[in-house]
Write an enzyme that holds these catalytic residues in place. Structure first.
Site, mmCIF file in Angstrom:
data_model
loop_
_atom_site.group_PDB
_atom_site.id
_atom_site.type_symbol
_atom_site.label_atom_id
_atom_site.label_comp_id
_atom_site.label_asym_id
_atom_site.label_seq_id
_atom_site.Cartn_x
_atom_site.Cartn_y
_atom_site.Cartn_z
ATOM 1 N N HIS A 82 44.040 56.851 45.165
ATOM 2 C CA HIS A 82 44.732 56.001 46.128
ATOM 3 C C HIS A 82 45.893 55.275 45.461
ATOM 4 O O HIS A 82 45.686 54.334 44.693
ATOM 5 C CB HIS A 82 43.720 55.012 46.737
ATOM 6 C CG HIS A 82 44.317 54.146 47.799
ATOM 7 N ND1 HIS A 82 43.863 52.885 48.076
ATOM 8 C CD2 HIS A 82 45.359 54.357 48.640
ATOM 9 C CE1 HIS A 82 44.601 52.361 49.046
ATOM 10 N NE2 HIS A 82 45.513 53.235 49.390
ATOM 11 N N GLU A 108 43.770 53.312 42.598
ATOM 12 C CA GLU A 108 42.321 53.256 42.839
ATOM 13 C C GLU A 108 41.778 54.674 42.704
ATOM 14 O O GLU A 108 42.258 55.593 43.381
ATOM 15 C CB GLU A 108 42.026 52.733 44.252
ATOM 16 C CG GLU A 108 41.918 51.233 44.347
ATOM 17 C CD GLU A 108 41.562 50.745 45.760
ATOM 18 O OE1 GLU A 108 40.856 49.743 45.874
ATOM 19 O OE2 GLU A 108 42.019 51.360 46.745
ATOM 20 N N ASN A 129 42.036 47.411 50.054
ATOM 21 C CA ASN A 129 42.318 47.256 51.480
ATOM 22 C C ASN A 129 41.163 46.587 52.219
ATOM 23 O O ASN A 129 41.366 45.927 53.236
ATOM 24 C CB ASN A 129 42.665 48.608 52.115
ATOM 25 C CG ASN A 129 44.104 49.005 51.785
ATOM 26 O OD1 ASN A 129 44.879 48.174 51.299
ATOM 27 N ND2 ASN A 129 44.459 50.250 52.022
ATOM 28 N N SER A 165 43.700 55.956 52.414
ATOM 29 C CA SER A 165 43.552 54.519 52.132
ATOM 30 C C SER A 165 42.208 53.998 52.592
ATOM 31 O O SER A 165 41.810 52.910 52.203
ATOM 32 C CB SER A 165 44.607 53.705 52.867
ATOM 33 O OG SER A 165 45.859 54.250 52.716
#
Ligand code: 3H9
Length: 707
Positions: A437, A449, A487, A416
């Site tokens: 991801h 992602e 994130n 992540s």
């Protein structure tokens, strides 16, 4: 067959005494101004030509008509407008038949409803999806559909935007028959000939009688109004749809049509329409990363997953659901059994909810194998690593993968936030290493992602996009940085919320304000759901490198020190009754917050919900601008899609960058400048925003598309 006349997008051919009008406007026969004009002209021509006894409308290519041309919305409307084209079709003195294959959606279905008879072949998809674009059916759909199939059924189609298959369309009464073959022209001609032979005549839908039982219709409208008001938080068009359908019941047809037009224009002018249509194009645009054009994907027939935790198991299910075989690797038999158990539990849940049949579960699990030896991955085409988020653990896994995997296999990490270039260094083949991801639950969440490190080869990137398509994910290309796109933005969103909390807002007010804005959950509900310990670990990891100028709020740490990690521990920011997933405010948490304010010497002040939203959005927009400026996201629209599909950003606002454009970048910059007087480090305006404001440009100028 005698060719009659043609326009580039609508051709007219006489087959005996039937005029076949073919819409041929790639890629989906959208009803652009040229198509509308040519359709109306075709009806005029049929009317004027003695040799024509009936008209058959068909679509060339894969669809009948996908609807109005969405690219024209927001621009000045050009005549003839679709409602008058539909009226012209319906008023034709010769029978008009629509033969439907593929998509007949929105304005496309409205054209068919204006015809006198409808036939569909199997595989046809009929629907009125305007609600998904912030609109309502605006070419007579709200008036004709209820008259044809009844208020309840019409409302269901319009409020859900779902597509009905040919068989359902027949049972609803949307179409009159289903073709025996998929030869759309042959079926349509045969039907038209049959109608002529039977002297069937014209049959305007406006005269259809499915609303004759006014009591039933009224009850359906009232139920829909109540349910819609309760369910569609903040959405503008659904209640307008109900109003328009009510007009079908209470007003003469032409007056109903006029009201529909008025309501349609209101929807068209709403920012929600702009946001939703941006999202429609953006989610198609993200799939077109440069590597997908520059390179040929490698074939992917078998996939390995390393790690059988929640994430690994979710990824395995996503892959199995796409019909591909999976080999899962775990460190010992016990862990492997747990991993398989996780996979089985996902399917058991789906069976219990009636979403799949038990046989489908068995079929998926038949594609699943597990092993405790990396050697089992020797033949796979792609491996996705989903082990503990720790660089040394990841490197050890990749060293093993490098040892066992065949040449040409793609080695992907589901990290992540870790540096994928560093992970790639653990192998002798960094050009095969990429980030994939996934978001939890990985078999449900749409966002993927695709994180592109420096040395990966273009065909590995192209393959990852191809895989996303197979897994029915929405891929967003991201560059390597801490947190990638999503994130990284989540971190500033949380930080801005924490500042507000320490400065005086309660977490409950912040959550409520963000729900009102359109998020399904507020930031602290998300923390409690994901587990407070996850963010805590990330904060500890970042502590040594945290810039000393960065203000740090310790409230969440105080909760974590008590073991209050959210839902899984029964308390976090909220209190959770035994087994409950919806929390209640916790006075003890409020006392901890108050104590922290005293400790750091903050005198609390109050914030309006609007201020809360403004601050959180400015923080996200500002960091998103940096993400674009640094090339972590290709374009602003990639950020929009990532946040809509991975983080619950309200789709009708189009994503943070579209939202910023709608606010106006000068407004955003003025707000950031004002806030930077409070905290010059956190609120420093992104140089990209400053530059765009200087140029008088918007984020959309960097999208390079119509979106
Ligand atoms: C409406 O009708 C309002 C009326 O009630 C009233 C008017 C007064 N316009 O999805 P794909 C493009 S509102 C313009 O990848 P698929 C799409 O952007 C409309 N362009 O293909 C893409 O372009 P590109 C109600 C459109 O096979 C290309 O076509 N109708 C439109 O996976 C291929 O699309 C809808 O909401 C459009 N209407 O799926 C239906 N539609 O290649 C919207 C598509 O440059 N469309 N494009 O990326 C769909 O649901 C799907 O496109 C469809 C095909 C199922 C048709």
């Amino acid at each position: 067959m005698t060719p009659s006349s043609a326009s580039p997008v609508v051709s007219r051919n006489l087959h005996g005494n039937i005029l076949v009008v073919t819409i041929d406007h790639p890629s989906v026969n959208a009803l652009s101004v040229d198509v509308r004009r040519a359709l109306a002209e075709a009806i005029e021509a049929a009317e004027a030509d003695q040799a024509v006894a009936a008209v058959l409308i068909v679509g060339a290519g894969r669809n009948f008509i996908a609807g109005a041309d969405i690219r024209e919305f927001g621009k000045p409307p050009l005549p003839p407008l679709l409602p008058s084209v539909c009226n012209r079709i319906e008023a034709c003195s010769k029978p008009v038949v629509a033969a439907i294959h593929g998509a007949a959606l929105g304005g496309g279905l409205e054209v068919a409803l204006a015809a006198h008879y409808r036939l569909a072949v199997r595989g046809a998809k009929l629907g009125l999806p305007e609600v998904q674009l912030g609109l309502l059916p605006g070419a007579g759909g709200t008036q004709r559909a209820p008259r044809l199939i009844g208020a309840a059924q019409a409302l269901d189609l319009m409020l859900s935007g779902r597509q009905a298959r040919a068989e359902e369309a027949l049972s609803l009464g949307l179409v009159d028959r289903i073709g025996a073959t998929d030869d759309i022209l042959g079926e349509g001609l045969a039907y038209a000939r049959e109608l002529l032979a039977a002297k069937a005549g014209v049959r305007p839908t406006r005269a259809a009688t499915a609303l004759a039982d006014t009591q039933t219709a009224r009850a359906a409208i009232e139920t829909a109004r109540k349910e819609t008001a309760a369910r569609t938080r903040g959405l503008f068009s659904p209640l307008k749809i109900v109003d328009a359908v009510e007009a079908a019941l209470t007003l003469p047809f032409d007056e109903g049509l006029a009201l529909e037009r008025k309501l349609f224009v209101e929807c068209l002018e709403s920012p929600q329409r702009a946001g939703l249509i941006h999202a429609f194009f953006a989610e198609r645009e993200v799939a077109k990363a440069p590597e997908t054009k520059a390179a040929t994907p490698r074939p992917i027939a078998t996939i390995g997953v390393v790690g059988g935790g929640t994430m690994g198991a979710g990824i395995a299910v996503a892959v199995l659901d796409a019909g591909l075989p999976v080999t899962m690797i775990e460190r010992d038999d016990e862990a492997l059994a747990r991993g398989r158990g996780h996979v089985e539990r996902v399917y058991d849940g789906l069976v219990a909810k009636g979403r799949i049949k038990a046989e489908a579960k068995d079929a998926a699990l038949a594609r699943f194998t597990g092993s405790t030896s990396y050697d089992a991955l020797a033949g796979v085409d792609l491996v996705i690593e989903a082990v503990f988020e720790d660089m040394s653990v990841k490197k050890a896994v990749f060293t093993e993968l490098d040892r066992v995997c065949k040449r040409g296999a793609i080695l992907a990490t589901n990290t992540s936030y870790l540096d994928i270039d560093e992970i790639a260094d653990a192998t002798s083949r960094p050009s095969d290493v990429i980030g994939l991801h996934f978001f939890s639950p990985a078999n449900v969440m749409k966002l993927l992602e695709i994180v592109v490190p420096g040395r990966v080869s273009a065909d590995v990137v192209a393959t990852s996009f191809e895989l996303a398509k197979q897994l029915r994910k929405v891929p967003v290309r991201a560059g390597v940085c801490d947190g990638f796109i999503g994130n990284r933005l989540l971190a500033v969103y949380r930080t801005a919320a924490d500042y507000l909390m320490e400065d005086g807002a309660s977490p409950y007010q912040i959550d409520r304000a963000m729900r009102e804005f359109g998020y399904p959950m507020g930031p602290y509900q998300v923390v409690d759901l994901a587990g407070g310990d996850i963010g805590w670990a990330a904060r500890k990891r970042r502590a040594p490198t945290r810039d000393p100028r960065m203000r740090y709020v310790e409230i969440a740490d105080r909760l974590c020190e008590r073991g209050w990690f959210g839902q899984k521990t029964g308390r976090g920011f909220y209190l959770y009754e035994q087994g409950s997933r919806s929390g209640t405010p916790d006075p003890e948490v409020e006392a901890i917050i108050e104590a922290e304010r005293v400790r750091v010497g903050v005198s609390p002040r109050s914030f309006t919900d609007e201020e809360i939203v403004r601050r959180l959005m400015c923080a996200v927009i500002n960091e998103a601008a940096n993400v674009v400026r640094e090339g972590i996201a290709l374009r602003p629209l990639d950020v929009d899609v990532a946040l809509i599909y991975g983080y619950g950003f309200p789709r009708y606002r189009g994503g943070p960058m579209k939202y910023a454009d709608m606010l106006g970048l000068p407004t955003v910059l003025a707000e950031l400048t004002r806030l930077s007087q409070e905290d010059a480090f956190f609120w420093r305006p992104s140089p990209l925003i400053v530059e765009l404001v200087d140029r008088g440009a918007a984020f959309s100028s960097l999208n390079g598309t119509a979106a």
